[in-house]
Motif scaffolding. Structure first.
Motif, mmCIF file in Angstrom:
data_model
loop_
_atom_site.group_PDB
_atom_site.id
_atom_site.type_symbol
_atom_site.label_atom_id
_atom_site.label_comp_id
_atom_site.label_asym_id
_atom_site.label_seq_id
_atom_site.Cartn_x
_atom_site.Cartn_y
_atom_site.Cartn_z
ATOM 1 N N GLN A 14 -34.302 -43.829 -28.964
ATOM 2 C CA GLN A 14 -34.551 -43.007 -27.765
ATOM 3 C C GLN A 14 -33.434 -41.992 -27.523
ATOM 4 O O GLN A 14 -33.643 -41.017 -26.803
ATOM 5 N N VAL A 15 -32.276 -42.203 -28.144
ATOM 6 C CA VAL A 15 -31.226 -41.179 -28.062
ATOM 7 C C VAL A 15 -31.109 -40.433 -29.402
ATOM 8 O O VAL A 15 -30.939 -39.214 -29.437
ATOM 9 N N ARG A 16 -31.253 -41.180 -30.517
ATOM 10 C CA ARG A 16 -31.180 -40.497 -31.819
ATOM 11 C C ARG A 16 -32.214 -39.375 -31.906
ATOM 12 O O ARG A 16 -31.911 -38.284 -32.380
ATOM 13 N N GLN A 17 -33.424 -39.665 -31.442
ATOM 14 C CA GLN A 17 -34.487 -38.671 -31.643
ATOM 15 C C GLN A 17 -34.219 -37.348 -30.910
ATOM 16 O O GLN A 17 -34.189 -36.300 -31.545
ATOM 17 N N GLY A 52 -25.951 -43.009 -24.240
ATOM 18 C CA GLY A 52 -25.217 -42.696 -25.468
ATOM 19 C C GLY A 52 -25.259 -43.866 -26.430
ATOM 20 O O GLY A 52 -25.463 -45.017 -26.027
ATOM 21 N N ILE A 53 -25.060 -43.549 -27.702
ATOM 22 C CA ILE A 53 -25.144 -44.588 -28.744
ATOM 23 C C ILE A 53 -24.137 -44.300 -29.852
ATOM 24 O O ILE A 53 -23.745 -43.155 -30.073
ATOM 25 N N ALA A 76 -24.121 -40.197 -30.509
ATOM 26 C CA ALA A 76 -24.883 -39.218 -29.727
ATOM 27 C C ALA A 76 -24.872 -39.568 -28.249
ATOM 28 O O ALA A 76 -24.978 -40.740 -27.873
ATOM 29 N N VAL A 77 -24.744 -38.534 -27.438
ATOM 30 C CA VAL A 77 -24.826 -38.682 -25.977
ATOM 31 C C VAL A 77 -25.913 -37.697 -25.502
ATOM 32 O O VAL A 77 -25.928 -36.536 -25.934
ATOM 33 N N LEU A 78 -26.800 -38.158 -24.650
ATOM 34 C CA LEU A 78 -27.849 -37.274 -24.129
ATOM 35 C C LEU A 78 -27.196 -36.070 -23.456
ATOM 36 O O LEU A 78 -26.169 -36.214 -22.768
ATOM 37 N N ASP A 79 -27.844 -34.934 -23.625
ATOM 38 C CA ASP A 79 -27.314 -33.666 -23.128
ATOM 39 C C ASP A 79 -26.809 -33.755 -21.674
ATOM 40 O O ASP A 79 -25.709 -33.315 -21.347
#
Ligand SMILES: CC(C)(COP(=O)(O)OP(=O)(O)OC[C@H]1O[C@@H](n2cnc3c(N)ncnc32)[C@H](O)[C@@H]1OP(=O)(O)O)[C@@H](O)C(=O)NCCC(=O)NCCS
Length: 145
Positions: A14-17, A52-53, A76-79
């Motif tokens: 859900q964050v990678r994508q 984030g992940i 990755a961290v969501l925008d």
């Protein structure tokens, strides 16, 4: 409340994508070795939102002789949650996990745009830039811990 906990590989999608594979199918978010027992996925939550992940793989790079080396992937961290220290916290938590596993070296393939972020956290570029098809220019970075 902000906290970090272990999550399973599917939850990372859900964050990678949106962050790492925008516009690509969810299958493109699967990394080889995601479900190995030696792989750990960390998720940073802002209350109930996975914001984030980062994933830790027991994987060796042939540039490095150390036995106890680990690779970070899928950072990755969501925008909408960036520049709040979440990325730094995830790297710190990953480093603590790796220390617990007696790791002495952390490496990864860093996107060019993220190099300055990692440099602030004590990582250094090793070698020349290289291209990962469809994703772009990368550098190997590493830190001894
Ligand atoms: C790179 C990324 C994970 C950083 O996450 P973040 O939560 O915004 O980072 P933080 O807020 O913890 O930043 C920590 C420090 O690095 C700095 N920083 C963050 N992103 C940066 C960037 N792209 N370039 C330069 N510095 C950066 C911050 O300003 C902060 O510095 P400060 O402590 O002096 O204020 C996030 O921007 C992201 O998901 N990017 C898209 C995916 C990506 O490139 N992942 C890496 C793949 S290798």
């Amino acid at each position: 409340m902000v906290f970090v906990k272990k999550i399973n590989s599917k939850m990372t999608f859900q964050v990678r994508q949106p962050v790492l594979r925008p516009g690509k199918p969810v299958e493109s978010c699967i990394f080889e070795g995601d479900d190995l027992e030696t792989t750990t996925h960390l998720g940073l939550y802002n209350n109930s939102t996975l914001a984030g992940i980062v994933s830790i793989f027991a994987s060796r790079h042939n540039l490095f002789p150390q036995n106890e080396q680990f690779q970070l992937r899928g950072m990755a961290v969501l925008d909408e949650f960036r520049k709040k220290g979440y990325g730094e916290r995830l790297v710190n938590e990953a480093e603590a996990c790796i220390k617990e596993r007696n790791g002495s070296l952390i490496w990864f393939n860093a996107r060019e745009v993220a190099v300055a972020f990692y440099t602030k956290l004590g990582y250094e570029i090793i070698g020349d830039a290289f291209d990962i098809p469809t994703i772009g220019t990368h550098f190997v970075m590493r830190k001894m811990i």
